[in-house]
Design an enzyme around this catalytic site. Structure first.
Site, PDB file in Angstrom:
ATOM      1  N   CYS A 173       9.754  49.742  47.817  1.00 46.98           N
ATOM      2  CA  CYS A 173      10.904  50.159  48.620  1.00 46.98           C
ATOM      3  C   CYS A 173      12.029  50.698  47.729  1.00 46.98           C
ATOM      4  O   CYS A 173      12.613  49.939  46.953  1.00 46.98           O
ATOM      5  CB  CYS A 173      11.379  48.943  49.420  1.00 46.98           C
ATOM      6  SG  CYS A 173      13.018  49.078  50.137  1.00 46.98           S
ATOM      7  N   CYS A 214      15.307  48.824  47.869  1.00 43.40           N
ATOM      8  CA  CYS A 214      15.146  47.504  47.238  1.00 43.40           C
ATOM      9  C   CYS A 214      15.274  47.614  45.725  1.00 43.40           C
ATOM     10  O   CYS A 214      15.842  46.722  45.076  1.00 43.40           O
ATOM     11  CB  CYS A 214      13.794  46.886  47.593  1.00 43.40           C
ATOM     12  SG  CYS A 214      13.571  46.582  49.353  1.00 43.40           S
TER      13      CYS A 214
END
Length: 163
Positions: free
Chosen positions: A84, A87
């Site tokens: 991600c 992230c």
């Protein structure tokens, strides 16, 4: 809308054996209570003083429960995944918060790909998602990126229960 985490279900015996951390000096693997992560303690093997946790700790459900059940300070949980992009942006922010709030808060990381049931238990629908737990209750849940100052406010003493 505060709720109690069911991650706090294990018995005291499970809590005592849930976290095993290596000593930074001698490498000995020491059972560590979640409540001890925010305090200075000594390695039972080499007797060196160990500082409070100052970096995010990757956890599984048992380790998360061990910390949440006994933490004397607020706990930030970062639900994330390695693939991600947001992230990956949040990673250094979370590290900074952990270092800046050493002894005042604990920072945990949960990889949603490795722990999907844990993500589901906390109602995580997007990543990154940040959850703050204080006194075994979820007091804040925030999907998406947040800046270090914002996260620190969530963990501060004046944080009121909110979602």
């Amino acid at each position: 809308m505060a709720r109690t985490s069911t991650a706090g279900a294990p018995t005291g015996e499970a809590v005592e054996s849930a976290l095993v951390l290596a000593c930074t000096a001698c490498g000995a693997k020491n059972p560590t209570l979640g409540s001890d992560l925010s305090t200075r303690r000594r390695c039972p093997s080499c007797k060196i003083e160990l500082a409070p946790l100052a970096q995010p700790l990757d956890v599984n459900p048992g380790e998360l429960a061990a910390v949440v059940i006994s933490a004397r300070v607020p706990v930030l949980i970062d639900f994330w995944a390695p693939w991600c992009p947001p992230c990956r942006v949040a990673g250094p922010i979370v590290k900074k918060v952990a270092a800046d709030l050493k002894g005042k808060a604990l920072v945990l990381k949960v990889d949603v790909d490795q722990q999907p049931a844990l993500a589901a238990e906390f109602g995580v629908r997007a990543i990154p998602t940040f959850i703050v737990i204080r006194d075994r209750e979820v007091v804040k849940q925030h999907p998406g990126l947040a800046m270090p100052g914002t996260i620190k406010r969530w963990l501060g003493p004046d944080m009121k229960k909110s979602r």
